[in-house]
Design an enzyme around this catalytic site. Structure first.
Site, PDB file in Angstrom:
ATOM      1  N   GLY A 173       0.847  -1.196   0.000  1.00  0.00           N
ATOM      2  CA  GLY A 173       0.000   0.000   0.000  1.00  0.00           C
ATOM      3  C   GLY A 173       0.876   1.237   0.000  1.00  0.00           C
ATOM      4  N   VAL A 174       0.277   2.362   0.409  1.00  0.00           N
ATOM      5  CA  VAL A 174       0.993   3.636   0.354  1.00  0.00           C
ATOM      6  C   VAL A 174       2.282   3.584   1.180  1.00  0.00           C
ATOM      7  CG1 VAL A 174       0.830   6.084   0.897  1.00  0.00           C
ATOM      8  CG2 VAL A 174      -1.184   4.869   0.066  1.00  0.00           C
ATOM      9  N   ARG A 202      -3.626   0.318   9.097  1.00  0.00           N
ATOM     10  CA  ARG A 202      -3.581   0.874  10.452  1.00  0.00           C
ATOM     11  C   ARG A 202      -4.930   0.688  11.132  1.00  0.00           C
ATOM     12  NH1 ARG A 202       0.853   3.752  11.513  1.00  0.00           N
ATOM     13  NH2 ARG A 202      -0.209   5.092  13.024  1.00  0.00           N
ATOM     14  N   HIS A 256       3.792  29.311 -18.666  1.00  0.00           N
ATOM     15  CA  HIS A 256       4.567  28.454 -19.571  1.00  0.00           C
ATOM     16  C   HIS A 256       6.060  28.724 -19.376  1.00  0.00           C
ATOM     17  CE1 HIS A 256       5.755  26.269 -23.147  1.00  0.00           C
ATOM     18  NE2 HIS A 256       6.552  27.275 -23.433  1.00  0.00           N
TER      19      HIS A 256
HETATM   20  P1  FAD Z   1      -2.206  10.567  15.009  1.00  0.00           P
HETATM   21  O1  FAD Z   1      -1.278  11.325  14.180  1.00  0.00           O
HETATM   22  O2  FAD Z   1      -2.031   9.074  15.114  1.00  0.00           O
HETATM   23  O3  FAD Z   1      -2.140  11.212  16.453  1.00  0.00           O
HETATM   24  C1  FAD Z   1      -2.872  10.723  17.534  1.00  0.00           C
HETATM   25  C2  FAD Z   1      -2.153  11.128  18.798  1.00  0.00           C
HETATM   26  O4  FAD Z   1      -2.974  10.808  19.906  1.00  0.00           O
HETATM   27  C3  FAD Z   1      -0.834  10.389  19.018  1.00  0.00           C
HETATM   28  O5  FAD Z   1       0.179  11.312  19.243  1.00  0.00           O
HETATM   29  C4  FAD Z   1      -1.093   9.518  20.242  1.00  0.00           C
HETATM   30  O6  FAD Z   1       0.053   9.394  21.068  1.00  0.00           O
HETATM   31  C5  FAD Z   1      -2.169  10.304  20.963  1.00  0.00           C
HETATM   32  N1  FAD Z   1      -3.043   9.498  21.816  1.00  0.00           N
HETATM   33  C6  FAD Z   1      -3.710   8.368  21.473  1.00  0.00           C
HETATM   34  N2  FAD Z   1      -4.495   7.965  22.491  1.00  0.00           N
HETATM   35  C7  FAD Z   1      -4.293   8.856  23.493  1.00  0.00           C
HETATM   36  C8  FAD Z   1      -4.837   8.977  24.804  1.00  0.00           C
HETATM   37  N3  FAD Z   1      -5.758   8.139  25.271  1.00  0.00           N
HETATM   38  N4  FAD Z   1      -4.381   9.995  25.572  1.00  0.00           N
HETATM   39  C9  FAD Z   1      -3.467  10.888  25.101  1.00  0.00           C
HETATM   40  N5  FAD Z   1      -2.949  10.825  23.856  1.00  0.00           N
HETATM   41  C10 FAD Z   1      -3.365   9.824  23.080  1.00  0.00           C
HETATM   42  N6  FAD Z   1      -0.834  11.141   5.737  1.00  0.00           N
HETATM   43  C11 FAD Z   1      -0.790  12.130   4.823  1.00  0.00           C
HETATM   44  O7  FAD Z   1      -1.763  12.880   4.702  1.00  0.00           O
HETATM   45  N7  FAD Z   1       0.308  12.321   4.033  1.00  0.00           N
HETATM   46  C12 FAD Z   1       1.400  11.528   4.115  1.00  0.00           C
HETATM   47  O8  FAD Z   1       2.366  11.731   3.400  1.00  0.00           O
HETATM   48  C13 FAD Z   1       1.386  10.479   5.069  1.00  0.00           C
HETATM   49  N8  FAD Z   1       2.465   9.675   5.208  1.00  0.00           N
HETATM   50  C14 FAD Z   1       2.465   8.717   6.164  1.00  0.00           C
HETATM   51  C15 FAD Z   1       3.573   7.919   6.281  1.00  0.00           C
HETATM   52  C16 FAD Z   1       3.631   6.934   7.248  1.00  0.00           C
HETATM   53  C17 FAD Z   1       4.866   6.076   7.380  1.00  0.00           C
HETATM   54  C18 FAD Z   1       2.521   6.773   8.141  1.00  0.00           C
HETATM   55  C19 FAD Z   1       2.554   5.743   9.230  1.00  0.00           C
HETATM   56  C20 FAD Z   1       1.386   7.562   8.021  1.00  0.00           C
HETATM   57  C21 FAD Z   1       1.346   8.542   7.022  1.00  0.00           C
HETATM   58  N9  FAD Z   1       0.228   9.360   6.852  1.00  0.00           N
HETATM   59  C22 FAD Z   1       0.237  10.324   5.890  1.00  0.00           C
HETATM   60  C23 FAD Z   1      -0.978   9.221   7.692  1.00  0.00           C
HETATM   61  C24 FAD Z   1      -0.989  10.274   8.799  1.00  0.00           C
HETATM   62  O9  FAD Z   1       0.161  10.128   9.580  1.00  0.00           O
HETATM   63  C25 FAD Z   1      -2.238  10.130   9.649  1.00  0.00           C
HETATM   64  O10 FAD Z   1      -3.385  10.190   8.814  1.00  0.00           O
HETATM   65  C26 FAD Z   1      -2.329  11.240  10.679  1.00  0.00           C
HETATM   66  O11 FAD Z   1      -1.220  11.224  11.531  1.00  0.00           O
HETATM   67  C27 FAD Z   1      -3.606  11.075  11.506  1.00  0.00           C
HETATM   68  O12 FAD Z   1      -3.694  12.123  12.412  1.00  0.00           O
HETATM   69  P2  FAD Z   1      -4.486  11.948  13.791  1.00  0.00           P
HETATM   70  O13 FAD Z   1      -4.343  13.236  14.513  1.00  0.00           O
HETATM   71  O14 FAD Z   1      -5.833  11.425  13.538  1.00  0.00           O
HETATM   72  O15 FAD Z   1      -3.720  10.780  14.573  1.00  0.00           O
HETATM   73  P1  AMP Z   2      -2.113   1.064   3.159  1.00  0.00           P
HETATM   74  O1  AMP Z   2      -3.376   0.997   3.984  1.00  0.00           O
HETATM   75  O2  AMP Z   2      -2.216   1.933   1.953  1.00  0.00           O
HETATM   76  O3  AMP Z   2      -0.885   1.313   3.970  1.00  0.00           O
HETATM   77  O4  AMP Z   2      -1.961  -0.395   2.562  1.00  0.00           O
HETATM   78  C1  AMP Z   2      -1.852  -1.585   3.283  1.00  0.00           C
HETATM   79  C2  AMP Z   2      -1.674  -2.690   2.259  1.00  0.00           C
HETATM   80  O5  AMP Z   2      -1.428  -3.905   2.926  1.00  0.00           O
HETATM   81  C3  AMP Z   2      -2.899  -2.899   1.374  1.00  0.00           C
HETATM   82  O6  AMP Z   2      -2.484  -2.933   0.031  1.00  0.00           O
HETATM   83  C4  AMP Z   2      -3.427  -4.256   1.818  1.00  0.00           C
HETATM   84  O7  AMP Z   2      -4.067  -4.965   0.783  1.00  0.00           O
HETATM   85  C5  AMP Z   2      -2.149  -4.947   2.261  1.00  0.00           C
HETATM   86  N1  AMP Z   2      -2.367  -6.055   3.199  1.00  0.00           N
HETATM   87  C6  AMP Z   2      -3.267  -6.122   4.205  1.00  0.00           C
HETATM   88  N2  AMP Z   2      -3.154  -7.299   4.869  1.00  0.00           N
HETATM   89  C7  AMP Z   2      -2.145  -7.991   4.272  1.00  0.00           C
HETATM   90  C8  AMP Z   2      -1.537  -9.263   4.488  1.00  0.00           C
HETATM   91  N3  AMP Z   2      -1.952 -10.077   5.448  1.00  0.00           N
HETATM   92  N4  AMP Z   2      -0.513  -9.638   3.678  1.00  0.00           N
HETATM   93  C9  AMP Z   2      -0.083  -8.822   2.689  1.00  0.00           C
HETATM   94  N5  AMP Z   2      -0.639  -7.621   2.429  1.00  0.00           N
HETATM   95  C10 AMP Z   2      -1.638  -7.187   3.203  1.00  0.00           C
END
Ligand code: FAD
Ligand code: AMP
Length: 479
Positions: free
Chosen positions: A191-192, A286, A458
């Site tokens: 995936g992404v 996730r 352009h």
């Molecule tokens: P989060 O960022 O997960 O923050 C939630 C916070 O709540 C955390 O800090 C956690 O510690 C805290 N928390 C949880 N429960 C409690 C509690 N009970 N008490 C106190 N604190 C708590 N999205 C994009 O748009 N562009 C990207 O390029 C992108 N790249 C990504 C790359 C990776 C490797 C990953 C893993 C994710 C990426 N994402 C990207 C997704 C993006 O990170 C999430 O969509 C975004 O962080 C969600 O924001 P949020 O505030 O909902 O949650």
């Molecule tokens: P993303 O939500 O974009 O980070 O993508 C997660 C990717 O993992 C998706 O393409 C799913 O189809 C893939 N995926 C989920 N479960 C499994 C698994 N058990 N084995 C391999 N790929 C998986």
């Protein structure tokens, strides 16, 4: 007497910290609860959540470093630039990434001070209350708030029987902190996140194999885009992507990781497959963070997928309790969570909060980048919506040629009849920036004809959007 707030936000990620800042701007006494230090050297709680600490920002920093490395090795030659032997110092690259993260997380602390948001370090949990005020336990203290915004985000989805040690078997956090380039890298989930992190280490020299459960590559993307991406990633870049893979077991030993799997292709299952690698990244999606939040204590309802159940304006089933970001339905994207945070703060203030879910851009920061907004061709076809498509390759764009980066295309989908833009799909350099024009157009319900009449500078890559709009009406000028 318990500390009292008008608005209390649980979670300091993009959804939460933005909601807190906007609520404070609107005059509310606002607090934000955050529990995680995210490896902070002093053990202090860090703001920014997944996005800043182990997600969007660090992954883009490493993608940039690895792209420079790849260009130095392979890209500069065509410009007549000889670089000689090029090497990568992984520790410096990781340090640069860590510094960017520290700068930004510290910056949000500064924004909290500037806007008078109180940071409450610790784990937040509903303890009781109701419409007139909710009680939240934070690190042994009970605080009360009239409105609560849950923004607890998500964490990596675990795979049964696979133990993530973030040394050999890693989730995103571990994969952003390797101390050396692995010779052979395995990735479960194409995936992404799997594609972005796989690309980083592939560009730095790893042999990368991705095992994907689904039979289709990038199933959520427009099929045309997915086909082009498949061609570029596998044939040009040498990513080994195996679709239809079912993981049977993972063993991590001293000298690496062994993944056993079977693969289904065209109805045939080939069992007994093995992938040996030095490091493994597990990136299979996730899951929302709702444990330990006290949902049961107050009757906060979850949906069938374990996310907090909300309506179109992020209201939960409880009065004055709202939820935003990854912990609720919709794409798990930082900007979607931020917009929801702003919308909720403004709704609390009695304003007309707004989040247009039909115009949320999706971006994959591979090279070429992939970005889209709106509907795919397959979605339009299955919904029976009549449309016209205009498609322009970057190879027909002077700026792309000058940059030496002509892979990919822009495709615009417009409604038959009134030409309203229904979807824009881009694979190519700077797609992440180019998609903004499409999002603005869709937000204001513009037509392809409107884009066709706008003056585009352009030479720019944005001329491909102009040409794609012209192509909807079969009158492109440069293709
Ligand atoms: P989060 O960022 O997960 O923050 C939630 C916070 O709540 C955390 O800090 C956690 O510690 C805290 N928390 C949880 N429960 C409690 C509690 N009970 N008490 C106190 N604190 C708590 N999205 C994009 O748009 N562009 C990207 O390029 C992108 N790249 C990504 C790359 C990776 C490797 C990953 C893993 C994710 C990426 N994402 C990207 C997704 C993006 O990170 C999430 O969509 C975004 O962080 C969600 O924001 P949020 O505030 O909902 O949650
Ligand atoms: P993303 O939500 O974009 O980070 O993508 C997660 C990717 O993992 C998706 O393409 C799913 O189809 C893939 N995926 C989920 N479960 C499994 C698994 N058990 N084995 C391999 N790929 C998986």
């Amino acid at each position: 007497m318990a500390r009292q707030f008008d608005v209390l936000v649980i979670g300091g990620g993009p959804g939460g910290y933005v909601a807190a800042i906007r609520a404070a701007q609107l005059g509310f006494a606002t607090a934000c609860v955050e529990s995680q230090a995210w490896g902070d050297p002093k053990g202090e709680v860090r703001l920014g959540g997944t996005c800043l600490n182990v997600g969007c920002i660090p992954s883009k920093a490493l993608l940039q470093s690895s792209e420079h490395f790849d260009n130095a090795r392979h890209g500069f030659v065509m410009h007549g630039i000889a670089t000689g032997e090029v090497s990568i110092d992984v520790k410096t690259m990781i340090r640069r990434k860590d510094n960017i993260v520290s700068q930004l997380t510290g910056g949000i602390r500064g924004l909290f001070r500037k806007n008078k948001v109180t940071l409450l370090p610790g784990h937040g949990r509903f303890a009781g209350g109701g419409e007139d005020g909710w009680e939240i336990d934070v690190a042994g203290e009970t605080v009360t708030a009239r409105h609560v915004i849950v923004a607890t985000g998500s964490r990596p989805r675990p795979l049964d029987g696979i133990v993530v040690d973030n040394r050999l078997v890693c989730d995103n956090a571990g994969a952003l902190a390797f101390d050396a380039v692995p010779k052979r890298l395995g990735v479960i989930g194409a995936g992404v996140i799997g594609l972005e992190l796989g690309s980083v280490w592939k560009r730095l020299g790893a042999e990368v194999t991705l095992l994907e459960a689904l039979p289709d590559f990038l199933a959520a993307a427009d099929a045309d885009i997915a086909r082009e991406a498949w061609k570029v990633f596998t044939k040009k870049q040498g990513l080994d992507i195996r679709l239809g893979a079912r993981i049977l077991g993972v063993q991590a030993g001293e000298d690496g990781v062994r993944v056993e799997y079977e693969q289904e292709s065209g109805g045939q299952v080939s069992g007994g497959q093995v992938l040996e690698c030095d490091r493994l990244i597990v990136s299979v999606g996730r899951v929302p963070n709702t444990e330990g939040l006290g949902c049961e204590a107050v009757g906060l309802r979850l949906d069938a997928r374990g996310r907090i159940d909300v309506d179109a304006q992020c209201r939960t089933n409880l009065p004055n309790v709202w939820a935003v970001g990854d912990v609720v339905r919709g794409p798990m994207l930082a900007h979607k969570g931020m917009e929801e945070g702003v919308m909720v703060a403004e709704l609390i203030a009695g304003q007309a909060g707004h989040c247009n879910y039909d115009a949320v851009p999706w971006v994959i920061y591979t090279h070429p980048e992939i970005a889209w907004a709106g509907k795919t061709e397959q979605q339009l076809r299955s919904a029976g919506i009549a449309y016209r498509a205009g498609k322009i390759p970057f190879a027909a764009n002077g700026r792309a040629l000058g940059q030496g980066d002509t892979t990919g295309f822009v495709k615009m989908l417009a409604a038959e009849g009134d030409d309203r833009i229904l979807g824009v799909h881009i694979i190519g350099t700077n797609a992440s920036e180019l998609i903004s024009e499409a999002v603005v157009a869709m937000e204001f319900q513009a037509s392809s004809e409107d884009i066709a009449r706008i003056v585009h500078a352009h030479p720019t890559l944005s001329e491909t959007l102009h040409e794609a709009a012209l192509a909807v009406d079969k009158r492109s000028l440069h293709f």
